[in-house]
Structures are given as structure tokens and as C-alpha cells.
Design a protein around this motif. Structure first.
Motif, mmCIF file in Angstrom:
data_model
loop_
_atom_site.group_PDB
_atom_site.id
_atom_site.type_symbol
_atom_site.label_atom_id
_atom_site.label_comp_id
_atom_site.label_asym_id
_atom_site.label_seq_id
_atom_site.Cartn_x
_atom_site.Cartn_y
_atom_site.Cartn_z
ATOM 1 N N SER A 1 18.871 0.270 43.934
ATOM 2 C CA SER A 1 19.267 1.567 43.423
ATOM 3 C C SER A 1 20.374 1.434 42.391
ATOM 4 C CB SER A 1 19.738 2.467 44.566
ATOM 5 O OG SER A 1 20.198 3.700 44.073
ATOM 6 N N ARG B 1 25.172 2.255 48.626
ATOM 7 C CA ARG B 1 23.828 2.236 48.028
ATOM 8 C C ARG B 1 23.382 0.794 47.801
ATOM 9 N NH1 ARG B 1 25.131 7.131 43.836
ATOM 10 N NH2 ARG B 1 24.734 8.850 45.289
ATOM 11 N N TYR C 1 16.430 4.142 46.154
ATOM 12 C CA TYR C 1 17.278 5.241 46.618
ATOM 13 C C TYR C 1 17.040 5.494 48.107
ATOM 14 C CZ TYR C 1 19.400 9.849 47.018
ATOM 15 O OH TYR C 1 20.160 10.923 47.419
ATOM 16 N N TYR D 1 22.207 6.983 41.359
ATOM 17 C CA TYR D 1 21.632 5.680 41.704
ATOM 18 C C TYR D 1 22.698 4.572 41.817
ATOM 19 C CZ TYR D 1 17.065 7.691 40.627
ATOM 20 O OH TYR D 1 15.944 8.459 40.619
#
Length: 851
Positions: free
Chosen positions: A491, A487, A478, A834
């Protein structure tokens, strides 16, 4: 079949009596006879066996989990054990429910009471069923909704100011939930493993229980033989006492009469000493009186001579001097004091009483009394001579006793005990082999069970693995500076793992809950309805309820063993006796059906032996304690004339002094007066007279005073003897006559009384034997601890090893199922933070703030 035969015949060896034999027997002796004091016989100790099984289980650390499960079940089912409800259900529906019987009011009431008792289980079971039914439906709907980009399926994350706080909360909650899931699955795994490990202990319990049953069967014949063999101890003691009946019975008669006879003879014997003491006193009086009479004559002459000489000295011219005249006159006035005070010449002599006493002492009273002692002490010999008939009957008595012993041994051989026990041991050996033959199959089934439970646990572990991997990857990958669409891969992988955890949770949770509900219903009810009442023995009360098993049979156990259900024998009472390691005879209350003690009493207390004792007849009338010569001698002693002596005359003279004045004091006074005179012949003469007076006192007065002292002592002793002698002689003669009267007239009563005691003593030996056999049968022969050990071992195996472990398994697994719900929710929520989104929120000022 052999187990039942062996178990019953173990104690049936001597527990029934023949009616034909009892018709020819007399009843046991009266209670009073049993209370006769007898010597305690030592029958030794019955051969005992030490059983191996220790039916006790300590779960150790697992006990904490077991207690937790028990506490949970108590919350679910706090009602006490429904003994009355079960009894009513069984009794009302003993023949089965047919047709519309279930609609009967009494059955409806029982159904409602059952539902009330099982309410806790029903509620939780219904909730579990809802869980099983709803989870697949909810999972399917959740999957369809997400496919339609609903329920969080849209790959777009809204911007929120508290985004970091929410992510932290979801992560902490998921971690806590996963930890508790891990604890729950660990509990389930440990419980599963405990079943497998305890199955091996079950083999040890089975083995030790079978060995104990074999020892129980093998030792019982030896214990039976020992009981019968100890009859010889009582028999030999009886024969020994009969062989010595003269000494024993005679000794008892002697002891009974001793309190009257011996004191009378002792008093007579003491009179011989009194005779000698009286003679010594008379001789002392005679000698002292002779000495005093002779001494009085010599002393009177000496005093007269000294008085005349002193008077001549005082008449000398020297006393005419005025200086000494007063002293001389003073001395002259005391001359009359030099004279005798006591006069012993007028006292009567004691020659006549002394001569009479010498005549009395010519008869040896001591020897006569010793003959009385000897005659009385020969009582055992006299009894021995008069009881030769009993001694001559010993072979007959021995034959009767041997016959009774043979009957006892023969009775024990009436039942095929040893063959039955051998078959019982063979049955145990075969049973053990058959049980051991199943061990591989049991191990295999347990392995399959273990694998199945491990697979079930692995389903939870799989969810946990995705949870922890998702948390790890999501947390590590993260980046708060990254936008939802940018992201990183790590993650995004974490979010996908969390969603995989959700998927597996929906797939397996209903299966897990189905296992939990099934084991909960079965294991929980077995714990509450079987294990708990078995632990506190409440279950025995149900089985022992009258007419419980069969509507026409009051008690189950005696109906099965003896075909007599009316005997008051219960499984609970039998278990308690066996738990205390009492004998099977007591545990099964066999005396109500097969009274061995009654047979033993009828066999041992043979009336023919009692008839032999009816011939005991001892006559002591020929016993003479004191011959007439001895009695006459005592009377002559009382008539010797010592009571006619004038003791007062003697005491009057004895109490007087030998002289009127003490010669020593007189001599000292004369010396003092001489010292006041002028030195010269007069002073020397007076001192010479003082010296002469002292010499007279020393040579004549002192011996006379000693003789007076002896005379005083002897006279007083004679006076006391003469005063007490008539009473003493009368008492001695009366005591002798009373003792002789007792022997002549009441000896038959004493003999009868002591003969009865002797007979009771003989019977008491057999009473000891029968009481010892009774106690040994109840407490030491065929101790049935193995039977209670079987019940306790079954409780340990079924409840402690299996049911408690099964309940702990569903308790841990059920907790996991419940925790899967918050795990699903938190995983879905946290995966949003996430996973990589497809779109993101865009602002006109170009600034972005993703949380």
C-alpha cells in the motif's frame, strides 16, 4: 526552366498565325455557308491517354479523428475565410512595412481585424503559455511546501467519518482521468504513426504524377500529328465529290426538278392507259350492241311463237268447261306480256369513235413519254458533260489542297515541340531522380520526428504507468483494518508511485504544453488559412484577385506565361478546366494569344478553289419532255368523238328489262294456275308451255341480260371518260408545258442554287474539319488532368497526410496536458490513503476508527 518551356510549348505548336500569311487570306465562309447540310465525316478518335493518378484520399477510421479536430477548430475559429482581409493586407503592404507605417490607420484597422479573426487562437495560446509558465512554478512551490510538511506533506492522516467514500471517489476519478489520458496519448500516437505510414503513399503519388506528366508530354506529338493527318479525310472527300460532280450535282438538279417534271410525265403516261381502257369500252359497247340486236330478233320470234301456241291451247274446247273457264280467261289476259321491253335496234353504233381511237393508238404515246423520262433522267450525264472543266481542274485542286495540307503540317513544325517535350521529359526524369535521392533523408528525418513524438508520448505513458501501478498497488495492499502508521509495504508503495506520477507530471507537463501550443498555432492556422480554402478553392480567388501579385499586373498567370497580364485567365479557371480533363489550349485560353483556328480557317478555305467553281455553267434548255407528236396525239384522243355518243339513249334502253315481264315468274305463275285445273290434257299443255318459256329465258334472255350488263358498264365508263377527258388532256398538256418552261427558263436559277449548295457542301467538309480540330484542341489534345492532379496531390500530402495528422497529434496531446491537472490533484489526495504515516490520531477510550 525546362518545365515551364515544356508546359507552354505543348500547345504553342500551332497557336500563333503569321500576319503576312493572313494578309493574303480571305476570311472564313459566312455562317450561312457553314449551315449547309453536308455529309458528316468520320475523323475517328484522337489518341487518348489514361492517367494513373487518382488524387483522392479516404482516411478511413482516422477520418473520425480528423472530423473531431476540424469541429474543435471550427469552435475555436468559426469565422469564414478572410479573403478580403488577406487581399487588403497584401495590397496595402506590398512594398513592405517601413518605419512607422504600422501606425497608419489602415494598418491599425487591418491589425485589429486580424486580431479579431485570430481571437480564438490567441485566447487558447495565451492559456497555453500560462500553463507553460505556471506549471513549473506551481510544481516548485508544491515541492517546497511539501518539504515543509505543508500542502499534504505532513505524514499524518486525520480521522474522517467519510474517509472510505473520499478514497473511493478519488480512486474512481483518477481511474477515469487515467483512461482519458490513455485515450489522448493513443490518439497522439496514432496520429504520429499515420504521418509515417502516409509518407510512403506520398512516394506513390509523386511517382504517378510524374508518370502522368511524361505521358502528357509523350502523347501530345502523336495527338498533334493525328489532327494534321485528318486533313486528308476532308481533302479526299472533296476530291471524291469533285470527281463525281456530274452525278452529285446532276442528281441534286434532277431531284430539284423532279417534283415538277415527273408528275407531268406520269399524267401523260397514264393517258396511254386511258386510251386503251377507252378502246376496250368502245369495243365492249360495239360487241354488246351487236349481241343484243341479234338476240332481240331471235327472242321476238320465240315469244311470238310461244304466245300464238299458248293462245291456241287456251282456245281448246277444254277451256269451255265452266270449272276452268275463269283460269283460261285469266291466262289469256296475260298473253300480251310475252313481248320485248327494250329495243336496241334503234341505238346508234360507235364505229366512228372506235375508228378514230384506232387511228390515235397507232401513235405509241407510251414510247414518247418514256423518251421524256429518259431525257430527264439523263440530267446527271448532261451535267457531267457540261462540267468537264471542273473535272479537268482536279489536278490543280488537288495541288491546292496538298499545298494547304503541307502548310498545316509545316506550321506545326515551326515550333520545336518534340525537342521541347523531350527536354521536358528529361527534366521530369531528372527531377524524379533528385526527389528519390531525398527519400533516405526524408525517411531519416521522419524517423527522428517519429522518435521525438514517441518520446513525448512516452512522457505521458510514464505518468500513466505510475498512475496505474499506484492504483494497483494501493488498491491491492490497502487494509481498512490497518492504522495509517501500520499500513503495509504494498500500500505504501502504491502511494509513493502516485506521488512519483505527480512529480513527473509537474516536470513534463509544461514541456508537453509547449509542444501543443507550438503545433496548435502552426497547424491550426495552416488548416484554417491554407487547407480549408484550398479544399473549397477559395485560395484561388485570392491569387486571382486583380493586381494581387504585382501592383501593375492585373492577372498573375497570363502575366507569367504570356507577359500579358490583361488576358482574362485565372488559376481558378485553369484548375477547373484541368480538373475536367480538358485540353491545355482551353485551360490556358490560348486562343486569345495564339489563335490556331484563325490560321487554320485562313489556310483551309483557299479562295482559289472557290474561283474554280465560278466556272460551273449547266444548260438544260435542250431537254425535251414530250415531243409534239405526243401532244398532238393527246389532242386527237380528246377529239375522237366519244363525247358525241348519245349515252342517254343507251342508258334508257339498258334500264329497261329484256321482256315486259320476268319470264321465270310468268312460267311459275302458269304452273301454279295449271295445278288448279283438273288433271288432263289442258293441265299438261299449260305445264309444257311453262317449260318452254323457262327454256326461252335460259337460252335467250340470260345471254341478253349479260350483254346488257356489259353494255351498261361500258357506257357509264365511256360517259365518265368523255366528261373528264378534255379537262385531263388540258391539265396534262399544261403540266408538260409548265415543266418545259421551268427547264427552259428557270433551270439556270435551279442550277445556280444547286451549284451553290454543292459548293457549300464542299466547304462544309473543311468546316467540319476546322470545327473538329477546334473541339479536339479544347477537349482532347494535351488533356491537362495531371496539372490539377498535382494541386490535388499537394493538398492531400500537405493537408490530409501531414496537417491533419499534426493537428490530431496536438489535439490528443493537449487533452493529456489538461487532464494532468486533475490527475495531479487526485493522485495527491489518493496517496494520503495509501502511504504509511508517521503519526496517527489517538483516543482516550482506546477505540480507533480509521477511514
Amino acid at each position: 526552366m525546362w518545365w515551364k518551356v515544356g508546359l507552354v510549348l505543348v500547345m504553342f505548336w500551332g497557336l500563333t498565325s503569321s500576319k503576312d500569311r493572313e494578309e493574303h487570306r480571305e476570311s472564313p465562309p459566312r455562317t450561312a455557308m457553314l449551315r449547309a447540310p453536308v455529309e458528316t465525316l468520320d475523323f475517328g478518335f484522337v489518341p487518348s491517354v489514361v492517367y494513373e493518378t487518382h488524387a483522392y484520399y479516404e482516411p478511413g477510421p482516422m477520418g473520425i479523428l480528423f472530423h473531431m479536430v476540424h469541429a474543435f477548430l471550427y469552435v475555436v475559429q468559426p469565422n469564414p475565410f478572410p479573403k478580403d482581409l488577406i487581399v487588403k493586407m497584401v495590397q496595402q503592404n506590398m512594398g513592405g512595412i517601413k518605419g512607422d507605417d504600422y501606425k497608419k490607420p489602415e494598418n491599425v484597422v487591418l491589425l485589429l481585424q486580424t486580431i479579431y479573426y485570430e481571437l480564438g487562437f490567441i485566447v487558447l495560446s495565451v492559456l497555453g503559455v500560462f500553463f507553460v509558465l505556471l506549471m513549473p512554478i506551481v510544481g516548485l512551490c508544491f515541492c517546497v511546501c511539501r518539504c515543509c510538511e505543508n500542502c499534504g506533506g505532513e505524514m499524518h492522516q486525520r480521522q474522517k467519518k467519510n474517509g472510505d467514500c473520499l478514497r473511493g471517489f478519488y480512486m474512481a476519478t483518477l481511474i477515469a482521468t487515467s483512461v482519458f489520458l490513455a485515450v489522448g496519448v493513443t490518439v497522439a500516437y496514432v496520429a504520429n504513426q499515420n504521418i509515417t505510414s502516409q509518407i510512403k503513399s506520398t512516394r506513390r503519388l509523386v511517382s504517378t504524377n510524374i508518370r502522368d506528366l511524361k505521358a502528357f508530354a509523350n502523347y501530345t506529338p502523336a495527338q498533334i500529328d493525328y489532327l494534321t493527318a485528318q486533313y486528308t479525310t476532308a481533302k479526299n472527300k472533296v476530291l471524291s465529290d469533285l470527281d463525281n460532280i456530274g452525278t452529285l450535282l446532276g442528281g441534286q438538279i434532277h431531284n430539284k426538278l423532279e417534283s415538277e417534271v415527273v408528275p407531268a410525265l406520269d399524267h401523260a403516261l397514264r393517258m396511254t392507259a386511258a386510251m386503251r381502257e377507252t378502246k376496250e369500252s368502245l369495243e365492249s359497247v360495239s360487241t354488246s350492241l351487236e349481241t343484243l340486236q341479234e338476240g332481240t330478233g331471235r327472242l321476238q320470234v320465240s315469244l311470238q311463237s310461244e304466245r300464238a301456241s299458248l293462245s291456241n291451247t287456251l282456245n281448246d274446247w277444254a277451256c269451255s268447261n265452266e270449272d276452268v273457264t275463269h283460269t283460261c280467261n285469266s291466262i289469256r289476259g296475260t298473253l300480251n306480256q310475252l313481248a320485248l321491253s327494250a329495243n336496241f335496234n334503234g341505238l346508234p353504233d360507235v364505229e366512228a369513235p372506235l375508228a378514230n381511237l384506232d387511228a390515235v393508238l397507232k401513235t405509241d404515246l407510251s414510247n414518247i413519254v418514256q423518251k421524256g423520262y429518259s431525257s430527264f433522267n439523263d440530267t446527271p450525264q448532261l451535267v457531267r458533260e457540261q462540267t468537264k472543266g471542273i473535272v479537268s481542274a482536279l489536278p490543280k485542286v488537288k495541288g491546292l489542297l496538298d499545298k494547304s495540307g503541307a502548310e498545316i503540317i509545316g506550321f506545326t513544325k515551326m515550333f520545336p515541340v518534340e525537342p521541347a517535350l523531350q527536354n521536358f521529359s528529361k527534366f521530369l526524369t531528372d527531377s524524379q531522380k533528385n526527389i528519390e535521392a531525398y527519400y533516405p533523408q526524408i525517411d531519416q528525418l521522419d524517423f527522428y520526428r517519429w522518435i521525438g513524438c514517441v518520446l513525448i508520448c512516452c512522457l505521458v505513458v510514464l505518468v500513466l504507468a505510475f498512475n496505474f501501478l499506484g492504483l494497483l498497488c494501493g488498491s491491492c495492499g490497502y487494509d481498512k483494518n490497518s492504522t495509517p502508521t501500520t499500513r503495509g509495504c504494498l500500500s505504501n508503495t502504491g502511494g509513493n508511485l502516485l506521488m512519483a506520477s505527480v512529480g513527473f507530471s509537474f516536470i513534463f507537463s509544461w514541456v508537453l504544453m509547449g509542444v501543443v501550443v507550438t503545433t496548435f498555432i502552426v497547424g491550426g492556422n495552416i488548416e484554417k488559412l491554407v487547407c480549408e480554402p484550398l479544399a473549397n478553392r477559395q485560395i484561388f480567388k485570392i491569387i486571382d484577385t486583380p493586381y494581387m501579385v504585382h501592383p501593375t499586373k492585373k492577372n498573375f498567370l497570363p502575366g507569367m506565361l504570356f507577359q500579358d497580364p490583361n488576358i482574362d485567365l485565372t488559376i481558378g479557371s485553369m484548375y477547373r478546366d484541368c480538373y475536367e480533363n480538358n485540353g491545355l489550349y482551353s485551360a490556358l485560353q490560348l486562343e486569345t494569344k495564339f489563335n490556331f483556328n484563325k490560321f487554320l480557317n485562313a489556310t483551309v478555305f483557299n479562295p482559289e478553289i472557290g474561283n474554280i467553281f465560278n466556272n460551273v455553267n449547266v444548260d438544260l434548255q435542250g431537254m425535251l419532255l414530250l415531243e409534239q407528236e405526243g401532244k398532238d396525239n393527246l389532242i386527237d384522243f380528246a377529239n375522237t368523238g366519244i363525247g358525241d355518243i348519245d349515252y342517254q339513249a343507251y342508258l334508257t334502253e339498258v334500264n329497261k328489262g329484256v321482256t315486259v315481264v320476268d319470264l321465270l315468274s310468268y312460267a311459275n305463275e302458269l304452273d301454279a294456275q295449271a295445278d288448279n285445273l283438273p288433271r288432263g290434257a289442258l293441265e299438261n299443255a299449260l305445264k309444257g308451255h311453262a317449260s318452254s318459256i323457262r327454256q326461252i329465258h335460259k337460252d335467250q334472255v340470260v345471254p341478253m341480260e349479260q350483254a346488257m350488263s356489259n353494255l351498261n358498264q361500258s357506257i357509264r365508263q365511256l360517259e365518265k371518260t368523255s366528261r373528264e377527258l378534255p379537262v385531263k388532256v388540258t391539265n396534262v398538256l399544261n403540266a408538260i408545258e409548265a415543266a418545259e418552261y421551268l427547264i427552259s427558263n428557270n433551270a439556270s436559277h435551279v442550277v445556280k442554287q444547286e451549284s451553290d449548295k454543292f459548293i457549300k457542301k464542299i466547304i462544309g467538309y473543311f468546316s467540319q474539319y476546322t470545327e473538329w480540330v477546334k473541339h479536339s484542341l479544347a477537349m482532347e489534345v494535351a488533356q491537362c488532368k495531371p496539372i490539377s492532379n498535382i494541386v490535388d496531390s499537394a493538398e492531400i500530402v500537405a493537408c490530409s497526410f501531414i496537417v491533419d495528422s499534426v493537428n490530431t497529434f496536438w489535439f490528443g496531446l493537449g487533452g493529456c496536458c489538461v487532464l494532468l491537472i486533475p490527475s495531479i490533484i487526485m493522485s495527491v489526495k489518493l496517496a494520503k490513503f495509501y502511504r504509511r504515516m508517521d503519526t496517527e490520531d489517538v483516543f482516550d477510550d482506546g477505540s480507533e476508527n480509521w477511514s
